[in-house]
Write a protein that holds these residues in place. Structure first.
Motif, PDB file in Angstrom:
ATOM      1  N   THR A 145       0.912  -1.336   0.035  1.00 43.07           N
ATOM      2  CA  THR A 145       0.216   0.098   0.104  1.00 43.07           C
ATOM      3  C   THR A 145       0.951   1.250  -0.177  1.00 43.07           C
ATOM      4  O   THR A 145       0.244   2.328   0.048  1.00 43.07           O
ATOM      5  N   GLN A 150       4.895   3.178  -1.337  1.00 43.40           N
ATOM      6  CA  GLN A 150       5.453   3.730  -2.634  1.00 43.40           C
ATOM      7  C   GLN A 150       6.315   2.265  -3.280  1.00 43.40           C
ATOM      8  O   GLN A 150       5.831   2.102  -4.409  1.00 43.40           O
ATOM      9  N   GLN A 151       7.276   1.792  -2.463  1.00 43.24           N
ATOM     10  CA  GLN A 151       8.033   0.766  -3.048  1.00 43.24           C
ATOM     11  C   GLN A 151       7.237  -0.387  -3.358  1.00 43.24           C
ATOM     12  O   GLN A 151       7.498  -0.964  -4.487  1.00 43.24           O
ATOM     13  N   ARG A 178      -2.118  -4.287   6.728  1.00 45.12           N
ATOM     14  CA  ARG A 178      -2.728  -4.297   7.804  1.00 45.12           C
ATOM     15  C   ARG A 178      -3.998  -4.113   8.275  1.00 45.12           C
ATOM     16  O   ARG A 178      -4.621  -4.735   8.950  1.00 45.12           O
ATOM     17  N   LEU A 184       4.023  -6.717  10.382  1.00 46.66           N
ATOM     18  CA  LEU A 184       5.624  -6.852  10.643  1.00 46.66           C
ATOM     19  C   LEU A 184       5.878  -7.258  11.969  1.00 46.66           C
ATOM     20  O   LEU A 184       6.891  -8.084  12.118  1.00 46.66           O
ATOM     21  N   GLN A 200      10.733  -2.141   4.715  1.00 46.55           N
ATOM     22  CA  GLN A 200      10.151  -1.762   6.061  1.00 46.55           C
ATOM     23  C   GLN A 200       9.861  -0.248   6.141  1.00 46.55           C
ATOM     24  O   GLN A 200      10.625   0.537   5.515  1.00 46.55           O
ATOM     25  N   LYS A 220      19.464  -0.661   8.174  1.00 46.71           N
ATOM     26  CA  LYS A 220      19.212  -1.384   6.956  1.00 46.71           C
ATOM     27  C   LYS A 220      20.550  -2.123   6.856  1.00 46.71           C
ATOM     28  O   LYS A 220      20.795  -3.175   6.415  1.00 46.71           O
TER      29      LYS A 220
HETATM   30  N1  LIG Z   1      12.582   8.266   0.775  1.00 46.18           N
HETATM   31  C1  LIG Z   1      13.779   8.072   0.080  1.00 46.18           C
HETATM   32  O1  LIG Z   1      14.315   8.719  -0.648  1.00 46.18           O
HETATM   33  C2  LIG Z   1      14.269   6.653   0.203  1.00 46.18           C
HETATM   34  C3  LIG Z   1      15.180   6.057  -0.333  1.00 46.18           C
HETATM   35  C4  LIG Z   1      15.928   4.896  -0.146  1.00 46.18           C
HETATM   36  C5  LIG Z   1      15.096   4.033   0.713  1.00 46.18           C
HETATM   37  N2  LIG Z   1      14.095   4.454   1.655  1.00 46.18           N
HETATM   38  C6  LIG Z   1      13.598   3.720   2.541  1.00 46.18           C
HETATM   39  O2  LIG Z   1      12.363   2.998   1.995  1.00 46.18           O
HETATM   40  C7  LIG Z   1      11.477   2.679   3.116  1.00 46.18           C
HETATM   41  C8  LIG Z   1      10.068   3.063   3.116  1.00 46.18           C
HETATM   42  O3  LIG Z   1       9.631   2.691   1.977  1.00 46.18           O
HETATM   43  P1  LIG Z   1       8.240   3.299   1.335  1.00 46.18           P
HETATM   44  O4  LIG Z   1       8.706   4.995   1.006  1.00 46.18           O
HETATM   45  O5  LIG Z   1       7.908   2.564  -0.065  1.00 46.18           O
HETATM   46  O6  LIG Z   1       7.368   3.381   2.601  1.00 46.18           O
HETATM   47  P2  LIG Z   1       5.756   3.981   2.528  1.00 46.18           P
HETATM   48  O7  LIG Z   1       5.299   4.302   1.272  1.00 46.18           O
HETATM   49  O8  LIG Z   1       6.123   4.971   3.807  1.00 46.18           O
HETATM   50  O9  LIG Z   1       4.890   2.652   3.107  1.00 46.18           O
HETATM   51  C9  LIG Z   1       5.242   2.181   4.085  1.00 46.18           C
HETATM   52  C10 LIG Z   1       4.364   0.686   3.922  1.00 46.18           C
HETATM   53  O10 LIG Z   1       4.666  -0.316   5.246  1.00 46.18           O
HETATM   54  C11 LIG Z   1       3.453  -0.808   5.413  1.00 46.18           C
HETATM   55  N3  LIG Z   1       3.601  -0.853   6.981  1.00 46.18           N
HETATM   56  C12 LIG Z   1       3.881  -0.029   7.791  1.00 46.18           C
HETATM   57  N4  LIG Z   1       4.205  -0.471   9.086  1.00 46.18           N
HETATM   58  C13 LIG Z   1       3.702  -1.880   8.841  1.00 46.18           C
HETATM   59  C14 LIG Z   1       3.703  -2.956   9.961  1.00 46.18           C
HETATM   60  N5  LIG Z   1       3.840  -2.929  11.135  1.00 46.18           N
HETATM   61  N6  LIG Z   1       3.312  -4.160   9.211  1.00 46.18           N
HETATM   62  C15 LIG Z   1       3.042  -4.290   7.790  1.00 46.18           C
HETATM   63  N7  LIG Z   1       3.116  -3.349   7.012  1.00 46.18           N
HETATM   64  C16 LIG Z   1       3.410  -2.223   7.396  1.00 46.18           C
HETATM   65  C17 LIG Z   1       2.455   0.489   5.202  1.00 46.18           C
HETATM   66  O11 LIG Z   1       1.280  -0.304   5.219  1.00 46.18           O
HETATM   67  P3  LIG Z   1      -0.182   0.659   5.888  1.00 46.18           P
HETATM   68  O12 LIG Z   1      -0.715   0.804   4.617  1.00 46.18           O
HETATM   69  O13 LIG Z   1      -0.741  -0.600   6.734  1.00 46.18           O
HETATM   70  O14 LIG Z   1       0.304   1.593   6.510  1.00 46.18           O
HETATM   71  C18 LIG Z   1       2.944   0.847   3.824  1.00 46.18           C
HETATM   72  O15 LIG Z   1       2.350  -0.014   2.675  1.00 46.18           O
HETATM   73  C19 LIG Z   1      11.998   3.183   4.331  1.00 46.18           C
HETATM   74  O16 LIG Z   1      12.688   2.148   5.086  1.00 46.18           O
HETATM   75  C20 LIG Z   1      13.117   4.158   3.677  1.00 46.18           C
HETATM   76  O17 LIG Z   1      14.143   4.488   4.725  1.00 46.18           O
HETATM   77  C21 LIG Z   1      13.480   5.806   1.191  1.00 46.18           C
END
Ligand SMILES: NC(=O)c1ccc[n+]([C@@H]2O[C@H](COP(=O)([O-])OP(=O)(O)OC[C@H]3O[C@@H](n4cnc5c(N)ncnc54)[C@H](OP(=O)(O)O)[C@@H]3O)[C@@H](O)[C@H]2O)c1
Length: 315
Positions: free
Chosen positions: A23, A25-26, A46, A68, A88, A143
């Motif tokens: 749900t 971004q990645q 969730r 998670l 995560q 990480k």
């Molecule tokens: N922003 C950047 O430039 C960048 C670059 C490299 C790496 N990153 C890394 O990317 C990661 C975040 O990825 P993203 O941006 O794709 O995340 P995101 O869009 O914030 O989405 C987080 C996802 O994790 C799920 N989630 C949260 N808590 C959970 C739990 N307890 N159990 C199961 N699912 C759970 C959320 O589901 P719900 O719908 O239930 O909330 C949502 O689907 C981070 O670790 C960040 O450090 C970011």
């Protein structure tokens, strides 16, 4: 669809990939790419009644309720799966729901559960600054700890380390409203970025060609931009002149996470060091920033141009 595509679709469609964070971004981009490549996709959500979970189902993605922090729910979501995509939520950000230890525990739990469930291929998404040397920045060092654990596990795995997302450049608060964009790098210092869409496309290829990517760690990026080049792109997109100025030195010398991020850009770890020509040979679809920006809807660029309170600090 040619014969080769048909064969790939048939082969993949028998097998399930379980996707964490679908749900978000990645995970959302990975789920879309896998579906497109003909895999059966199972998303761990969730709240299955949320609009984002329902949108996944409408697109043909199976949902499995899980968390998670609940290994039993992960076990159930991984049962019978060929692959798992692990990401995560980041620790240590403003408003973050997870601590550093939570992020590490989640990443390790996904990997251990995947191994115990007999999953054949685990793909973990880390971040470009992660690695064997501590960065002193919690959400990168978390990480590195997860990577180290995965590398010691008896499972076929691939680690991708995305550069900073192009999407963060459109977050409001970088000063665009005042005609001056501010970010972490210097005017003439290149920093690498990737479009979130391309993370999914790369992970899709990794699952489709496991022999090529087994036990490898890939830094991934689509473009490198100096502050000056970013300003030029924004000037074209907004149709008015935008200057670039690195974030205010008083902000960058505060010793908080922002100043440590800027230091990690300066020493190259967050600026990125991907050989973009070589990576593009393998993944020719990788978007450059100008093309990515041109593909954005006018509303999201306009939103980035609105003033917010944080603007004052960034300049
Ligand atoms: N922003 C950047 O430039 C960048 C670059 C490299 C790496 N990153 C890394 O990317 C990661 C975040 O990825 P993203 O941006 O794709 O995340 P995101 O869009 O914030 O989405 C987080 C996802 O994790 C799920 N989630 C949260 N808590 C959970 C739990 N307890 N159990 C199961 N699912 C759970 C959320 O589901 P719900 O719908 O239930 O909330 C949502 O689907 C981070 O670790 C960040 O450090 C970011």
């Amino acid at each position: 669809m040619d014969e080769q595509q048909l064969t790939r679709r048939k082969t993949a469609s028998d097998r399930v990939i379980t996707v964490l964070g679908a749900t978000g971004q990645q995970g959302g981009s990975v789920a879309t790419a896998l579906l497109e490549a003909g895999w059966r996709v199972r998303a761990v959500v969730r709240d299955p009644s949320s609009s984002r979970a329902r949108r996944l189902e409408a697109a043909g993605i199976e949902t499995a309720t899980g968390d998670l922090g609940d290994p039993a729910s992960l076990r159930s979501a991984f049962t019978g799966a060929h692959g798992v995509f692990s990401v995560q939520p980041s620790s240590g950000q403003a408003g973050s729901e997870v601590t550093d230890d939570d992020e590490v525990a989640y990443g390790i739990s996904v990997a251990d559960t995947a191994r115990d469930a007999g999953v054949e291929h685990l793909v973990y998404s880390s971040a470009i600054a992660a690695g064997p040397t501590s960065t002193g920045i919690a959400h990168f060092d978390t990480k590195s700890r997860i990577e180290e654990h995965i590398e010691g596990l008896d499972i076929c795995s691939t680690i991708v380390r995305p550069a900073s997302f192009m999407e963060i450049l459109l977050l409001p608060g970088m000063g665009l409203a005042g005609g001056r964009f501010s970010f972490l790098m210097d005017n003439e210092q290149p920093m690498q970025f990737i479009a979130v869409r391309d993370i999914g496309a790369i992970v899709g290829q990794i699952f489709s060609t496991p022999n090529e990517f087994a036990h490898r760690t890939l830094d991934i990026a689509g473009d490198a931009l100096t502050g000056h080049q970013l300003a030029q792109h924004f000037s074209v997109a907004l149709g008015r002149p935008i200057d670039y100025q690195r974030m205010n030195p008083s902000v960058l010398q505060r010793g908080d996470v922002l100043s440590r991020l800027a230091a990690a850009v300066d020493d190259g770890r967050l600026a990125g060091h991907v050989d973009l020509t070589e990576l593009r040979q393998r993944f020719p679809f990788l978007l450059r920033f100008g093309d990515w920006l041109a593909s954005r809807d006018a509303g999201s660029i306009a939103t980035a141009g609105r003033p917010v309170m944080g603007d004052v600090e960034l300049r």
